[in-house]
Design a protein around this motif. Structure first.
Motif, PDB file in Angstrom:
ATOM      1  N   ARG A  56       4.051 -14.546 -42.615  1.00  0.00           N
ATOM      2  CA  ARG A  56       3.173 -13.562 -41.973  1.00  0.00           C
ATOM      3  C   ARG A  56       1.742 -14.044 -41.873  1.00  0.00           C
ATOM      4  N   ALA A  57       1.320 -14.932 -42.764  1.00  0.00           N
ATOM      5  CA  ALA A  57      -0.066 -15.413 -42.713  1.00  0.00           C
ATOM      6  C   ALA A  57      -0.330 -16.158 -41.412  1.00  0.00           C
ATOM      7  N   TRP A  58       0.657 -16.896 -40.905  1.00  0.00           N
ATOM      8  CA  TRP A  58       0.485 -17.602 -39.641  1.00  0.00           C
ATOM      9  C   TRP A  58       0.362 -16.616 -38.478  1.00  0.00           C
ATOM     10  N   VAL A  59       1.094 -15.528 -38.548  1.00  0.00           N
ATOM     11  CA  VAL A  59       1.016 -14.521 -37.484  1.00  0.00           C
ATOM     12  C   VAL A  59      -0.374 -13.889 -37.473  1.00  0.00           C
ATOM     13  N   LEU A  60      -0.919 -13.607 -38.643  1.00  0.00           N
ATOM     14  CA  LEU A  60      -2.259 -13.046 -38.731  1.00  0.00           C
ATOM     15  C   LEU A  60      -3.290 -14.017 -38.170  1.00  0.00           C
ATOM     16  N   LEU A  91      -4.516  -9.478 -25.423  1.00  0.00           N
ATOM     17  CA  LEU A  91      -3.446  -8.514 -25.694  1.00  0.00           C
ATOM     18  C   LEU A  91      -2.282  -9.148 -26.452  1.00  0.00           C
ATOM     19  N   VAL A  92      -2.006 -10.419 -26.198  1.00  0.00           N
ATOM     20  CA  VAL A  92      -0.983 -11.120 -26.980  1.00  0.00           C
ATOM     21  C   VAL A  92      -1.446 -11.216 -28.432  1.00  0.00           C
ATOM     22  N   GLY A  93      -2.731 -11.473 -28.645  1.00  0.00           N
ATOM     23  CA  GLY A  93      -3.278 -11.504 -29.998  1.00  0.00           C
ATOM     24  C   GLY A  93      -3.190 -10.153 -30.678  1.00  0.00           C
ATOM     25  N   VAL A  94      -3.466  -9.094 -29.945  1.00  0.00           N
ATOM     26  CA  VAL A  94      -3.356  -7.745 -30.509  1.00  0.00           C
ATOM     27  C   VAL A  94      -1.900  -7.458 -30.885  1.00  0.00           C
ATOM     28  N   ALA A  95      -0.961  -7.900 -30.045  1.00  0.00           N
ATOM     29  CA  ALA A  95       0.456  -7.706 -30.357  1.00  0.00           C
ATOM     30  C   ALA A  95       0.832  -8.445 -31.640  1.00  0.00           C
ATOM     31  N   LEU A  97      -1.187  -9.093 -34.119  1.00  0.00           N
ATOM     32  CA  LEU A  97      -1.789  -8.353 -35.232  1.00  0.00           C
ATOM     33  C   LEU A  97      -0.997  -7.093 -35.560  1.00  0.00           C
ATOM     34  N   VAL A  98      -0.498  -6.408 -34.539  1.00  0.00           N
ATOM     35  CA  VAL A  98       0.332  -5.224 -34.770  1.00  0.00           C
ATOM     36  C   VAL A  98       1.619  -5.634 -35.492  1.00  0.00           C
ATOM     37  N   TYR A  99       2.214  -6.735 -35.078  1.00  0.00           N
ATOM     38  CA  TYR A  99       3.411  -7.247 -35.744  1.00  0.00           C
ATOM     39  C   TYR A  99       3.114  -7.535 -37.211  1.00  0.00           C
ATOM     40  N   TYR A 100       1.959  -8.140 -37.481  1.00  0.00           N
ATOM     41  CA  TYR A 100       1.577  -8.445 -38.863  1.00  0.00           C
ATOM     42  C   TYR A 100       1.457  -7.168 -39.686  1.00  0.00           C
ATOM     43  N   VAL A 101       0.817  -6.144 -39.131  1.00  0.00           N
ATOM     44  CA  VAL A 101       0.625  -4.892 -39.864  1.00  0.00           C
ATOM     45  C   VAL A 101       1.966  -4.213 -40.136  1.00  0.00           C
ATOM     46  N   VAL A 102       2.854  -4.221 -39.156  1.00  0.00           N
ATOM     47  CA  VAL A 102       4.171  -3.598 -39.337  1.00  0.00           C
ATOM     48  C   VAL A 102       4.962  -4.348 -40.401  1.00  0.00           C
ATOM     49  N   ARG A 103       4.958  -5.673 -40.361  1.00  0.00           N
ATOM     50  CA  ARG A 103       5.705  -6.466 -41.336  1.00  0.00           C
ATOM     51  C   ARG A 103       5.076  -6.411 -42.720  1.00  0.00           C
ATOM     52  N   SER A 109      10.432  -8.618 -51.075  1.00  0.00           N
ATOM     53  CA  SER A 109      11.799  -9.117 -51.202  1.00  0.00           C
ATOM     54  C   SER A 109      12.535  -9.104 -49.864  1.00  0.00           C
ATOM     55  N   ASP A 110      12.040  -8.298 -48.900  1.00  0.00           N
ATOM     56  CA  ASP A 110      12.658  -8.237 -47.584  1.00  0.00           C
ATOM     57  C   ASP A 110      12.201  -9.356 -46.664  1.00  0.00           C
ATOM     58  N   VAL A 111      11.143 -10.043 -47.032  1.00  0.00           N
ATOM     59  CA  VAL A 111      10.534 -11.036 -46.147  1.00  0.00           C
ATOM     60  C   VAL A 111      11.311 -12.338 -46.231  1.00  0.00           C
ATOM     61  N   ILE A 112      11.719 -12.802 -45.067  1.00  0.00           N
ATOM     62  CA  ILE A 112      12.366 -14.103 -44.948  1.00  0.00           C
ATOM     63  C   ILE A 112      11.612 -14.840 -43.868  1.00  0.00           C
ATOM     64  N   ASP A 113      11.202 -16.034 -44.107  1.00  0.00           N
ATOM     65  CA  ASP A 113      10.474 -16.892 -43.149  1.00  0.00           C
ATOM     66  C   ASP A 113      10.302 -16.249 -41.779  1.00  0.00           C
ATOM     67  N   ALA A 114       9.231 -15.508 -41.602  1.00  0.00           N
ATOM     68  CA  ALA A 114       8.980 -14.828 -40.326  1.00  0.00           C
ATOM     69  C   ALA A 114       8.474 -15.780 -39.293  1.00  0.00           C
TER      70      ALA A 114
END
Length: 114
Positions: A56-60, A91-95, A97-103, A109-114
């Motif tokens: 998730r850090a890469w997505v952020l 807008l792709v960047g905002v998307a 960031l939204v993905y990061y917040v949701v994840r 324990s649910d996180v697997i290489d996102a």
């Protein structure tokens, strides 16, 4: 047939560009090497299974960079008196960031290489 040499400014620009590409390539190579050494050290110590990777850090980071570039391009084009460009990138960047917040709300324990 006679060949003309390019102007000195073109050669200097090409040299500078070559140095920048080499520096970036070296930096990325060093990062990959250090990550490899860390992984090998975890495997050698038997802790590799305990270290779950969280992508998730890469997505952020990517989302923040895309928003910054898109807003910068839009501001630059508006300042030049043109229609705003770069909004799609923002807008792709905002998307992202939204993905990061949701994840982020998921349990670790649910996180697997996102």
């Amino acid at each position: 047939m006679q060949f003309a040499l390019p102007p000195l400014t073109d050669l200097a620009a090409f040299g500078f560009l070559t140095l920048v590409v080499l520096a970036v390539t070296g930096f990325v190579g060093a990062l990959l090497y250090l990550d490899h050494r860390q992984t090998m050290a975890l495997i050698a110590s038997g802790q590799y299974a305990d270290a779950k990777r969280d992508g998730r850090a890469w997505v952020l980071a990517a989302g923040l960079v895309l928003v910054a570039i898109g807003v910068g391009q839009a501001a630059e084009s508006v300042a030049a008196g043109m229609p705003p460009e770069g909004l799609t990138l923002a807008l792709v960047g905002v998307a992202a960031l939204v993905y990061y917040v949701v994840r982020r709300r998921e349990r670790p324990s649910d996180v697997i290489d996102a």
